[in-house]
Design an enzyme around this catalytic site. Sequence first.
Site, mmCIF file in Angstrom:
data_model
loop_
_atom_site.group_PDB
_atom_site.id
_atom_site.type_symbol
_atom_site.label_atom_id
_atom_site.label_comp_id
_atom_site.label_asym_id
_atom_site.label_seq_id
_atom_site.Cartn_x
_atom_site.Cartn_y
_atom_site.Cartn_z
ATOM 1 N N LYS A 1 -33.733 -11.331 -28.863
ATOM 2 C CA LYS A 1 -33.712 -11.338 -27.245
ATOM 3 C C LYS A 1 -35.228 -11.429 -26.565
ATOM 4 C CE LYS A 1 -29.311 -10.529 -27.602
ATOM 5 N NZ LYS A 1 -28.121 -11.475 -27.089
ATOM 6 N N SER B 1 -27.242 -16.923 -27.633
ATOM 7 C CA SER B 1 -27.664 -16.182 -26.639
ATOM 8 C C SER B 1 -29.018 -16.661 -26.127
ATOM 9 C CB SER B 1 -27.466 -14.741 -27.236
ATOM 10 O OG SER B 1 -28.575 -14.356 -28.082
#
Length: 239
Positions: free
Chosen positions: A90, A47
């Site tokens: 993230k 990701s």
Amino acid sequence: MNGLKEEKRNDKQYRLIREIIETIILTILMFVVINLAIQNYDVDGPSMEPSLHNQERIVVDKVSYHFRSPSRGDVIVFVAPPDPALDYVKRIIALPGDTLTIKGTTVIVDNAVLKETYVADGYQGNPYQPIINQRVPANDYFVMGDDRKNSSDSRDWGFVPRQNIIGRATLVYWPLGLSNSGFLPDVSSVFADVHTKATKANISAAPVPLKGSTFDTDGMVLFAMPGFFLVCSRCRKQS
């Protein structure tokens, strides 16, 4: 004469024992400080490509946010809101009080269109519904993965509460020799046009902080404390 020799011998033994005890104490102190300040994490999944690769090991700075607030562009590790048993990594895109719009691959924060240098062309995409003029609540953060096509992030499950943030990813240290080895780059210029006026939401979120892409000065001071104590103890012995 014998009494003087005995006294010198006892003094040497005393200094040796004291040095051993001080070394043990300083070693324990350094171990505690380092474990409180940083933590190692394994990247699991794609990701954050190409900034972070699957199965890389990273160092997370857990100190800086106690001195300064999280900043746009920081890569953070946090307890995942969808599953508290997991930790996610993230990038912070919007702070408390920011207004966010995402249309396709265009990201707009407080009317500033972001030119996201950390998102490579091959990883652009958006499988989620558009977000139009959404205001980030107090003490919450909006995060996204750099692999926009394959990241489950705030576009999917919402905001990250401040209390969920563990720390900021600062360094890729394993495996060696990859293109992204070393400190994560500073991407603050991407957000240079975003308004920085303080809002009530930002003020309420401010108590726990940071900015930048390497260890902060505050964190380095903490790391340096055991060494400072060691130097002081050596100076005291020599005086």
